[in-house]
Design an enzyme around this catalytic site. Structure first.
Site, PDB file in Angstrom:
ATOM      1  N   LYS A 126       0.959  -1.149   0.018  1.00  0.00           N
ATOM      2  CA  LYS A 126       0.180   0.088   0.110  1.00  0.00           C
ATOM      3  C   LYS A 126       0.827   1.266  -0.003  1.00  0.00           C
ATOM      4  CE  LYS A 126      -4.387   1.270   0.184  1.00  0.00           C
ATOM      5  NZ  LYS A 126      -5.545   0.552  -0.589  1.00  0.00           N
ATOM      6  N   ASP A 166      -6.875   4.537  -4.768  1.00  0.00           N
ATOM      7  CA  ASP A 166      -7.595   4.447  -3.808  1.00  0.00           C
ATOM      8  C   ASP A 166      -8.304   5.768  -3.202  1.00  0.00           C
ATOM      9  OD1 ASP A 166      -7.951   2.354  -1.154  1.00  0.00           O
ATOM     10  OD2 ASP A 166      -7.248   4.406  -0.115  1.00  0.00           O
TER      11      ASP A 166
HETATM   12  P1  NDP Z   1     -12.828   7.870  -3.224  1.00  0.00           P
HETATM   13  O1  NDP Z   1     -11.868   8.678  -2.978  1.00  0.00           O
HETATM   14  O2  NDP Z   1     -13.307   7.725  -4.579  1.00  0.00           O
HETATM   15  O3  NDP Z   1     -14.147   8.164  -2.362  1.00  0.00           O
HETATM   16  C1  NDP Z   1     -13.937   8.099  -1.300  1.00  0.00           C
HETATM   17  C2  NDP Z   1     -15.653   8.568  -0.512  1.00  0.00           C
HETATM   18  O4  NDP Z   1     -15.346   8.343   1.044  1.00  0.00           O
HETATM   19  C3  NDP Z   1     -15.796  10.084  -0.692  1.00  0.00           C
HETATM   20  O5  NDP Z   1     -16.993  10.137  -0.846  1.00  0.00           O
HETATM   21  C4  NDP Z   1     -15.253  10.743   0.470  1.00  0.00           C
HETATM   22  O6  NDP Z   1     -15.975  12.085   0.783  1.00  0.00           O
HETATM   23  C5  NDP Z   1     -15.631   9.513   1.617  1.00  0.00           C
HETATM   24  N1  NDP Z   1     -14.757  10.150   2.751  1.00  0.00           N
HETATM   25  C6  NDP Z   1     -13.617   9.864   2.619  1.00  0.00           C
HETATM   26  N2  NDP Z   1     -13.069  10.288   4.166  1.00  0.00           N
HETATM   27  C7  NDP Z   1     -14.241  10.205   4.938  1.00  0.00           C
HETATM   28  C8  NDP Z   1     -14.311  10.542   6.244  1.00  0.00           C
HETATM   29  N3  NDP Z   1     -13.489  10.520   7.131  1.00  0.00           N
HETATM   30  N4  NDP Z   1     -15.781  10.335   6.463  1.00  0.00           N
HETATM   31  C9  NDP Z   1     -16.728  10.257   5.744  1.00  0.00           C
HETATM   32  N5  NDP Z   1     -16.696   9.911   4.277  1.00  0.00           N
HETATM   33  C10 NDP Z   1     -15.385  10.078   3.769  1.00  0.00           C
HETATM   34  O7  NDP Z   1     -12.185   6.341  -2.530  1.00  0.00           O
HETATM   35  P2  NDP Z   1     -12.829   4.899  -3.230  1.00  0.00           P
HETATM   36  O8  NDP Z   1     -14.343   4.839  -3.383  1.00  0.00           O
HETATM   37  O9  NDP Z   1     -12.021   4.494  -4.089  1.00  0.00           O
HETATM   38  O10 NDP Z   1     -12.366   4.241  -1.564  1.00  0.00           O
HETATM   39  C11 NDP Z   1     -13.227   4.261  -0.557  1.00  0.00           C
HETATM   40  C12 NDP Z   1     -12.784   3.069   0.415  1.00  0.00           C
HETATM   41  O11 NDP Z   1     -12.982   1.628  -0.188  1.00  0.00           O
HETATM   42  C13 NDP Z   1     -11.544   3.300   0.883  1.00  0.00           C
HETATM   43  O12 NDP Z   1     -11.579   2.539   2.289  1.00  0.00           O
HETATM   44  C14 NDP Z   1     -10.626   2.489   0.197  1.00  0.00           C
HETATM   45  O13 NDP Z   1      -9.501   1.976   0.913  1.00  0.00           O
HETATM   46  C15 NDP Z   1     -11.512   1.323  -0.126  1.00  0.00           C
HETATM   47  N6  NDP Z   1     -11.079   0.402  -1.349  1.00  0.00           N
HETATM   48  C16 NDP Z   1     -11.197   0.877  -2.517  1.00  0.00           C
HETATM   49  C17 NDP Z   1     -10.989   0.127  -3.701  1.00  0.00           C
HETATM   50  C18 NDP Z   1     -10.839   0.780  -5.055  1.00  0.00           C
HETATM   51  O14 NDP Z   1     -10.963   0.050  -6.023  1.00  0.00           O
HETATM   52  N7  NDP Z   1     -11.049   1.806  -5.207  1.00  0.00           N
HETATM   53  C19 NDP Z   1     -10.718  -1.291  -3.429  1.00  0.00           C
HETATM   54  C20 NDP Z   1     -10.887  -1.701  -2.288  1.00  0.00           C
HETATM   55  C21 NDP Z   1     -11.066  -0.931  -1.069  1.00  0.00           C
HETATM   56  P3  NDP Z   1     -15.168  13.353   0.452  1.00  0.00           P
HETATM   57  O15 NDP Z   1     -15.311  13.454  -1.158  1.00  0.00           O
HETATM   58  O16 NDP Z   1     -16.163  14.368   1.261  1.00  0.00           O
HETATM   59  O17 NDP Z   1     -13.997  13.390   1.144  1.00  0.00           O
END
Ligand code: NDP
Length: 449
Positions: A126, A166
């Protein structure tokens, strides 16, 4: 916990005392594998656990760039190359101000087990930076990505370590990172990064894979318990890559998604989320979710003002936390259970606190753990790598069918392991046991390295 597990956990707590997320991730795994350790007393002499909890390599580096005002900014970059037992290090890059060594190590540790569950040849890693892409211009993002890759490139390679996206790292960032890597190496190594754009080596269905995979896993878990998705109400936290495509697949399978969120608050749309509008706001305009409530009538917006996010107070059958770590607290878990939730599917990594997960399991709620349920993203990344090696591309339907098959197999592995070790329906334990036993076997076979 038996004495060997306790000893290792204590050592981890002492050595990493300022890394709470990392300790939490280790404790979560160790607390579920006691029966495996009891069955294999030889693991202690071979230091299997001690080797599993120590990263093979942890790299931190300086990332300087000049912003649009001409000021020099310095961020910190990370890459944790945790474990290469079954393949090149593989795991995403996160750009978010909260990034630190503890978060990198918890994510890298989780990734080892997740990748093992996919059945594909990928190890765990990571990386990322405390850089915040929010509010930055495209030019600043590009300059940051180029500076980040100028250092990272010496540590990665398509057979060595393969980063992906991510939080905060999507198609735009991967494009800039790939461009700089290619420029420095003077070679097209398509498989060095995944999540690439379709025009230069990406895979169809990679963007959708984590969200789709989560819902395929949920469907399997519900099916095994004589339940189904059709007509169920669903809460999805986040509105990023994972959340949006989880919403799409849940809707396709007949569920009604009534709420989504971002870090500032959530929208409650009783009629069901209008995904086209959500994609316009989040994917095209990169706006706040509060915009959704302004543009659609009858939608309630609730602001987040504490660690207990308001989305979890809404009544629904299924909750899919798809935003970030520890976003479902014990209080939130209690609200969900009080409101009759039947299943939790972790789209984000470690979104439930340990107390929340324990509470759900105690109350008989089905829990699809992140390691298994969100593994569709990395699995499809591995499919992207094979397409890059073949220099040949699969259709969307072909990739999606492979993803679906992989998710079904992951569910079956979790189910089988949980039954074999007398922890029926505890898929959290099942995922940890199935992946841990595979890794331990590979570790023994490869000797002390
Ligand atoms: P994105 O950056 O596309 O989206 C993240 C989302 O989560 C946004 O809506 C963001 O809101 C919200 N968010 C971030 N921090 C917080 C917080 N502290 N409290 C509430 N909401 C929050 O990321 P992903 O969708 O790619 O990733 C989301 C999760 O999934 C992570 O945990 C990641 O590790 C996991 N993941 C992702 C994969 C992938 O293929 N993308 C694969 C496996 C796991 P805002 O815009 O306001 O920050």
């Amino acid at each position: 916990m038996n004495s060997y597990l306790e000893k290792v956990l204590n050592e981890v707590k002492i050595k990493n005392h300022n890394e709470p997320e990392y300790i939490q991730a280790v404790e979560e795994v160790l607390s579920t594998i006691e029966r495996v350790i009891d069955k294999h007393p030889e693991y202690e002499n071979l230091a299997i656990l001690e080797r599993m909890v120590e990263p093979e390599r942890l790299i931190t580096f300086r990332v300087p760039y000049i912003n649009d005002e001409g000021k020099t900014i310095v961020n910190r970059g990370y890459r944790v190359q945790f474990n290469s037992l079954i393949g090149p290090y593989k795991g995403g890059l996160r750009f978010h101000p909260s990034v630190n060594q503890s978060i990198m190590k918890f994510l890298g540790f989780e990734q080892i087990f997740k990748n093992a569950l996919t059945g594909l040849p990928i190890g765990g890693g990571k990386g990322g930076s405390d850089f915040d892409p929010k509010g930055k211009s495209d030019n600043e993002i590009m300059k940051f990505c180029q500076s980040f890759m100028t250092e990272l490139q010496r540590h990665i390679g398509q057979d060595v370590d393969v980063p992906a996206g991510d939080i905060g790292v999507g198609a735009r960032e991967i494009g800039y990172l790939f461009g700089q890597y290619k420029r420095i190496k003077n070679a097209y190594e398509g498989g060095v990064l995944t999540g690439k754009g379709l025009s230069y080596g990406g895979s169809l269905a990679r963007k959708e894979a984590t969200g789709f995979g989560l819902v395929y896993f949920m469907r399997e878990m519900l099916g095994a318990n004589n339940l189904n998705l059709n007509g169920k109400t669903v809460l999805i936290s986040g509105s990023g890559n994972v959340a949006i495509y989880a919403c799409q697949k849940a809707q396709e399978l007949g569920a009604k998604v009534v709420a989504m969120s971002d870090s500032k608050g959530c929208v409650y749309d009783k009629d069901g989320i209008d995904l086209a509008l959500m994609k316009q706001i989040k994917e095209v305009e990169r706006g706040r979710i509060s915009e959704y409530a302004k543009r659609k009538s009858g939608v309630e917006y609730m602001e987040t003002t504490s660690a207990d996010a308001p989305i979890w107070t809404i009544k629904a059958d299924i909750a899919l936390p798809c935003a970030t770590q520890n976003e479902v607290t014990l209080n939130s878990a209690k609200s969900l259970v009080e409101n009759g939730v039947i299943a939790i599917g972790e789209g984000a990594n470690m979104p439930c606190t340990k107390e929340a997960t324990d509470y759900f399991l105690e109350k008989g709620i089905l829990v699809a753990p992140a390691k298994a349920a969100n593994a569709g993203g990395v699995a499809t990344s591995a499919i992207e790598m094979s397409q890059n090696s073949m220099r040949y591309y699969l259709t969307f339907e072909e990739v999606d069918a492979k993803l679906e098959r992989i998710m079904i197999n992951i569910f079956k592995s979790c189910q089988k392991a949980s039954e074999e070790y007398g922890m029926d329906k505890n898929y959290v334990a099942g995922a940890n046991i199935a992946s841990f036993t595979k890794l331990a076997e590979a570790m023994i076979a490869q000797g002390v390295v």
